[in-house]
Design a protein around this motif. Structure first.
Motif, PDB file in Angstrom:
ATOM      1  N   ILE A   1      40.154  41.567  56.328  1.00  0.00           N
ATOM      2  CA  ILE A   1      39.471  42.335  55.284  1.00  0.00           C
ATOM      3  C   ILE A   1      40.056  42.022  53.915  1.00  0.00           C
ATOM      4  CG2 ILE A   1      39.091  44.671  54.383  1.00  0.00           C
ATOM      5  CD1 ILE A   1      38.918  45.592  57.331  1.00  0.00           C
ATOM      6  N   ARG A   2      41.379  41.974  53.824  1.00  0.00           N
ATOM      7  CA  ARG A   2      42.009  41.751  52.520  1.00  0.00           C
ATOM      8  C   ARG A   2      41.766  40.350  51.986  1.00  0.00           C
ATOM      9  NH1 ARG A   2      48.081  42.848  52.439  1.00  0.00           N
ATOM     10  NH2 ARG A   2      47.999  41.796  54.452  1.00  0.00           N
ATOM     11  N   THR A   3      41.726  39.357  52.872  1.00  0.00           N
ATOM     12  CA  THR A   3      41.605  37.969  52.421  1.00  0.00           C
ATOM     13  C   THR A   3      40.322  37.712  51.638  1.00  0.00           C
ATOM     14  OG1 THR A   3      43.027  37.107  54.176  1.00  0.00           O
ATOM     15  CG2 THR A   3      41.457  35.576  53.197  1.00  0.00           C
ATOM     16  N   PRO A   4      39.131  38.035  52.164  1.00  0.00           N
ATOM     17  CA  PRO A   4      37.921  37.799  51.356  1.00  0.00           C
ATOM     18  C   PRO A   4      37.854  38.685  50.120  1.00  0.00           C
ATOM     19  CG  PRO A   4      37.371  38.962  53.388  1.00  0.00           C
ATOM     20  CD  PRO A   4      38.798  38.531  53.514  1.00  0.00           C
ATOM     21  N   LEU A   5      38.390  39.903  50.205  1.00  0.00           N
ATOM     22  CA  LEU A   5      38.391  40.770  49.030  1.00  0.00           C
ATOM     23  C   LEU A   5      39.240  40.170  47.909  1.00  0.00           C
ATOM     24  CD1 LEU A   5      38.663  44.373  50.550  1.00  0.00           C
ATOM     25  CD2 LEU A   5      36.696  43.340  49.398  1.00  0.00           C
ATOM     26  N   ALA A   6      40.375  39.573  48.272  1.00  0.00           N
ATOM     27  CA  ALA A   6      41.228  38.940  47.263  1.00  0.00           C
ATOM     28  C   ALA A   6      40.510  37.761  46.610  1.00  0.00           C
ATOM     29  CB  ALA A   6      42.537  38.478  47.898  1.00  0.00           C
ATOM     30  N   THR A   7      39.760  37.002  47.405  1.00  0.00           N
ATOM     31  CA  THR A   7      38.998  35.883  46.852  1.00  0.00           C
ATOM     32  C   THR A   7      37.905  36.385  45.918  1.00  0.00           C
ATOM     33  OG1 THR A   7      39.392  34.602  48.868  1.00  0.00           O
ATOM     34  CG2 THR A   7      37.620  33.861  47.435  1.00  0.00           C
ATOM     35  N   ILE A   8      37.195  37.423  46.338  1.00  0.00           N
ATOM     36  CA  ILE A   8      36.139  38.001  45.494  1.00  0.00           C
ATOM     37  C   ILE A   8      36.732  38.502  44.181  1.00  0.00           C
ATOM     38  CG2 ILE A   8      34.502  39.918  45.302  1.00  0.00           C
ATOM     39  CD1 ILE A   8      34.100  39.651  48.361  1.00  0.00           C
ATOM     40  N   ARG A   9      37.879  39.174  44.259  1.00  0.00           N
ATOM     41  CA  ARG A   9      38.496  39.704  43.041  1.00  0.00           C
ATOM     42  C   ARG A   9      38.906  38.583  42.095  1.00  0.00           C
ATOM     43  NH1 ARG A   9      43.800  43.435  43.381  1.00  0.00           N
ATOM     44  NH2 ARG A   9      44.676  41.446  44.071  1.00  0.00           N
ATOM     45  N   THR A  10      39.440  37.493  42.634  1.00  0.00           N
ATOM     46  CA  THR A  10      39.821  36.361  41.792  1.00  0.00           C
ATOM     47  C   THR A  10      38.610  35.787  41.069  1.00  0.00           C
ATOM     48  OG1 THR A  10      41.674  35.791  43.244  1.00  0.00           O
ATOM     49  CG2 THR A  10      40.859  34.060  41.790  1.00  0.00           C
ATOM     50  N   LEU A  11      37.500  35.636  41.792  1.00  0.00           N
ATOM     51  CA  LEU A  11      36.282  35.104  41.179  1.00  0.00           C
ATOM     52  C   LEU A  11      35.726  36.067  40.129  1.00  0.00           C
ATOM     53  CD1 LEU A  11      34.562  33.705  44.397  1.00  0.00           C
ATOM     54  CD2 LEU A  11      35.624  32.375  42.570  1.00  0.00           C
ATOM     55  N   ILE A  12      35.755  37.354  40.436  1.00  0.00           N
ATOM     56  CA  ILE A  12      35.262  38.358  39.487  1.00  0.00           C
ATOM     57  C   ILE A  12      36.075  38.310  38.201  1.00  0.00           C
ATOM     58  CG2 ILE A  12      35.107  40.844  39.050  1.00  0.00           C
ATOM     59  CD1 ILE A  12      32.864  39.779  40.782  1.00  0.00           C
ATOM     60  N   ARG A  13      37.397  38.238  38.317  1.00  0.00           N
ATOM     61  CA  ARG A  13      38.244  38.233  37.126  1.00  0.00           C
ATOM     62  C   ARG A  13      38.062  36.953  36.316  1.00  0.00           C
ATOM     63  NH1 ARG A  13      43.879  41.103  39.287  1.00  0.00           N
ATOM     64  NH2 ARG A  13      42.918  43.127  39.694  1.00  0.00           N
ATOM     65  N   SER A  14      37.762  35.863  37.001  1.00  0.00           N
ATOM     66  CA  SER A  14      37.473  34.630  36.280  1.00  0.00           C
ATOM     67  C   SER A  14      36.177  34.764  35.485  1.00  0.00           C
ATOM     68  CB  SER A  14      37.369  33.460  37.265  1.00  0.00           C
ATOM     69  OG  SER A  14      38.592  33.253  37.936  1.00  0.00           O
ATOM     70  N   LEU A  15      35.161  35.375  36.092  1.00  0.00           N
ATOM     71  CA  LEU A  15      33.892  35.584  35.390  1.00  0.00           C
ATOM     72  C   LEU A  15      34.059  36.520  34.198  1.00  0.00           C
ATOM     73  CD1 LEU A  15      31.462  35.958  38.438  1.00  0.00           C
ATOM     74  CD2 LEU A  15      31.526  34.069  36.803  1.00  0.00           C
ATOM     75  N   LEU A  16      34.935  37.509  34.335  1.00  0.00           N
ATOM     76  CA  LEU A  16      35.128  38.480  33.262  1.00  0.00           C
ATOM     77  C   LEU A  16      35.773  37.868  32.024  1.00  0.00           C
ATOM     78  CD1 LEU A  16      36.201  41.661  35.263  1.00  0.00           C
ATOM     79  CD2 LEU A  16      34.213  41.433  33.773  1.00  0.00           C
ATOM     80  N   ARG A  17      36.329  36.663  32.151  1.00  0.00           N
ATOM     81  CA  ARG A  17      36.919  36.017  30.981  1.00  0.00           C
ATOM     82  C   ARG A  17      35.862  35.394  30.065  1.00  0.00           C
ATOM     83  NH1 ARG A  17      40.350  33.623  35.121  1.00  0.00           N
ATOM     84  NH2 ARG A  17      42.125  34.985  35.457  1.00  0.00           N
ATOM     85  N   LYS A  18      34.635  35.274  30.561  1.00  0.00           N
ATOM     86  CA  LYS A  18      33.574  34.706  29.732  1.00  0.00           C
ATOM     87  C   LYS A  18      33.237  35.673  28.601  1.00  0.00           C
ATOM     88  CE  LYS A  18      30.217  32.474  31.665  1.00  0.00           C
ATOM     89  NZ  LYS A  18      30.544  31.105  31.240  1.00  0.00           N
ATOM     90  N   GLN A  19      32.953  35.124  27.435  1.00  0.00           N
ATOM     91  CA  GLN A  19      32.740  35.934  26.239  1.00  0.00           C
ATOM     92  C   GLN A  19      31.287  36.384  26.058  1.00  0.00           C
ATOM     93  OE1 GLN A  19      35.499  36.643  24.258  1.00  0.00           O
ATOM     94  NE2 GLN A  19      36.586  35.659  25.942  1.00  0.00           N
ATOM     95  N   ASP A  20      30.351  35.758  26.778  1.00  0.00           N
ATOM     96  CA  ASP A  20      28.933  36.004  26.507  1.00  0.00           C
ATOM     97  C   ASP A  20      28.245  36.797  27.607  1.00  0.00           C
ATOM     98  OD1 ASP A  20      29.216  34.057  28.390  1.00  0.00           O
ATOM     99  OD2 ASP A  20      27.724  32.684  27.542  1.00  0.00           O
ATOM    100  N   LEU A  21      29.002  37.593  28.360  1.00  0.00           N
ATOM    101  CA  LEU A  21      28.397  38.375  29.433  1.00  0.00           C
ATOM    102  C   LEU A  21      27.611  39.555  28.865  1.00  0.00           C
ATOM    103  CD1 LEU A  21      31.307  38.617  32.044  1.00  0.00           C
ATOM    104  CD2 LEU A  21      29.232  37.245  32.241  1.00  0.00           C
ATOM    105  N   PRO A  22      26.417  39.823  29.377  1.00  0.00           N
ATOM    106  CA  PRO A  22      25.710  41.053  28.990  1.00  0.00           C
ATOM    107  C   PRO A  22      26.546  42.273  29.376  1.00  0.00           C
ATOM    108  CG  PRO A  22      24.242  39.538  30.145  1.00  0.00           C
ATOM    109  CD  PRO A  22      25.626  38.985  30.290  1.00  0.00           C
ATOM    110  N   GLN A  23      26.412  43.335  28.609  1.00  0.00           N
ATOM    111  CA  GLN A  23      27.241  44.519  28.825  1.00  0.00           C
ATOM    112  C   GLN A  23      27.069  45.090  30.224  1.00  0.00           C
ATOM    113  OE1 GLN A  23      29.554  45.796  26.738  1.00  0.00           O
ATOM    114  NE2 GLN A  23      30.099  47.136  28.442  1.00  0.00           N
TER     115      GLN A  23
END
Length: 461
Positions: free
Chosen positions: A245-267
């Motif tokens: 359970i933790r392994t895929p969640l950690a991968t998802i969180r890493t990808l989410i945090r990478s996406l959150l670094r983008k400056q042009d995301l809609p609110q």
């Protein structure tokens, strides 16, 4: 004439030289990869108490232990769309978390470089320290996949040469940084026998997370042995589930945090991604606590790694995260801490996770409008931490009759009325005891935990 770019695939092919042919499937080799990362970090690197080192990985950060990230310098090749290097901390976490829980920011310790299409997506991790050098990777065609581990000086030297050539082509500044980091380490100790340690540890970890569930009829003279081993089977299964359970969640969180670094995301997209990040973190922490309870169940309970801990400061530091968590449920957190309290003996890292779990546990029975109070008071040679729940008249009238939790094994309990799954009373007591605390429950109103005050004054200087 320009020098051809060295690809990540070229490094993996070099690692595969001389390695026997394999026939593993993609799912099997991915399971081996995650187990290898756990083995390297938890069983090898962390026990060595290393003070410095460097790491390089692709296509995502493969080093995730906070203690290692703080001490090691890193480089990560990742897809351009996932890594916005203009502001690494932008959008990593909601304000309440980023301000008070820096250990969740896993991006501060590495440089980000662009992964090219010809690099492929097979993972790679290289760790270099004065005491140990190791490279891990996955390689091979479909149904011919294999996990690679190399620690011999010749291969590591070739890999670093290839990486230097790669960085010289795409980023001269980072090439110089890598050379300087290697130079500062001085003479590297060879570790030719590392494979003799790594592979048995990996085999043991894989065996622990993949228990056999064969159903068979036992002879009468083996029934007692079967009963004595059934507990171990339950523990192994639970350990496997928490890992899966933790392994895929950690991968998802890493990808989410990478996406959150983008400056042009809609609110609205940014808001949803932050919500996913929060939920992933809470569940990773929750199942991490269950995993700790499972590990403790395997061994004789004991107090280890206890050190001076400022419990009042810890509660204050973590309270913004808990308050935000409770507010999403329509609940209120009240903090009532006596000032200038002495320090206690505990394991601060384990206690943070434990307290977060207790907040979650005690808030699950509350409806909107309820309050959860944390009180910390001196009690002789101990500190008394009370976690109290309070229902308003409105919410209390709407509550159904409470249903007792049912034990479902040595570690977990289940509430049939709500479907909530949590640590059993016995497992909670064992975990707190290992952290220096003693638990006493207050019927229908929370719990009280006593921590012994440290008698050592000189360590508090």
């Amino acid at each position: 004439m320009s020098t051809p770019l060295v690809t990540i695939k070229a490094l993996q092919r070099r690692m595969a030289e001389g390695v026997p042919h394999a026939t593993s499937s993609e799912s099997a080799v991915r399971r081996m990869w995650w187990a290898a990362l756990d083995t390297l970090q938890s069983d090898i690197l962390l026990p060595m108490n290393l003070t410095r080192g460097l790491w390089l990985s692709s296509p995502l950060p493969a080093l995730y232990e906070p203690k290692l990230l703080k001490k090691f310098q890193g480089w990560v090749w990742a897809p351009k769309d996932l890594l916005n290097i203009s502001n690494p901390s932008m959008g990593m976490l909601p304000p309440s978390k980023s301000a008070s829980m820096d250990f969740h920011n896993d991006s501060a310790g590495y440089e980000r470089l662009s992964l090219l299409e010809e690099d492929g997506n097979d993972p790679l991790l290289i760790v270099i320290t004065p005491e140990i050098q190791i490279a891990l990777a996955l390689e091979g065609k479909s149904h011919e996949r294999k996990l690679l581990m190399r620690s011999d000086p010749e291969t590591l030297s070739d890999l670093l040469t290839l990486l230097d050539n790669r960085l010289n082509t795409e980023n001269v500044e980072q090439a110089n940084n890598l050379r300087n980091a290697l130079g500062e380490m001085g003479q590297l100790k060879t570790n030719d026998d590392l494979s003799k340690v790594f592979w048995p540890l990996l085999s043991q970890r894989l065996a622990d997370i993949a228990p056999s569930l064969n159903i068979q009829t036992l002879p009468d003279n083996l029934i007692n042995d079967h009963k004595s081993s059934s507990k171990n089977s339950e523990i192994s299964l639970l350990e496997a589930l928490t890992h899966e359970i933790r392994t895929p969640l950690a991968t998802i969180r890493t990808l989410i945090r990478s996406l959150l670094r983008k400056q042009d995301l809609p609110q609205v997209v940014e808001t949803r991604l932050k919500q996913i990040d929060i939920e992933c973190t809470e569940q990773i922490d929750r199942f991490g606590l269950i995993f700790n309870a499972v590990e403790l169940e395997r061994s004789k309970p004991k107090q280890t790694n206890l050190a001076l801990t400022d419990l009042g400061q810890m509660l204050t530091m973590l309270s913004p995260v808990w308050r935000s968590q409770l507010e999403r449920k329509g609940l209120t957190l009240i903090l009532d801490i006596t000032q200038d309290l002495p320090k206690v003996l505990s394991d601060s890292e384990g206690l943070e996770l434990m307290l977060t779990g207790l907040i979650d546990r005690n808030s699950r029975g509350l409806q909107v409008g309820g309050e959860l109070t944390l009180k910390l008071r001196p009690a002789g040679q101990r500190l008394k931490l009370q976690i109290l729940t309070h229902l308003t008249a409105t919410t209390h009238s709407g509550l159904s009759e409470s249903v007792s939790n049912e034990e479902i094994g040595p570690v977990l309990s289940w509430n049939p009325a709500t479907g909530n799954l949590q640590l059993s009373q016995a497992a909670t007591q064992r975990l707190l005891k290992s952290l220096g605390g003693r638990l006493t429950n207050r019927r229908d109103s929370g719990m009280t935990i006593f921590f012994p005050v440290s008698e050592s004054k000189e360590l508090d200087l």
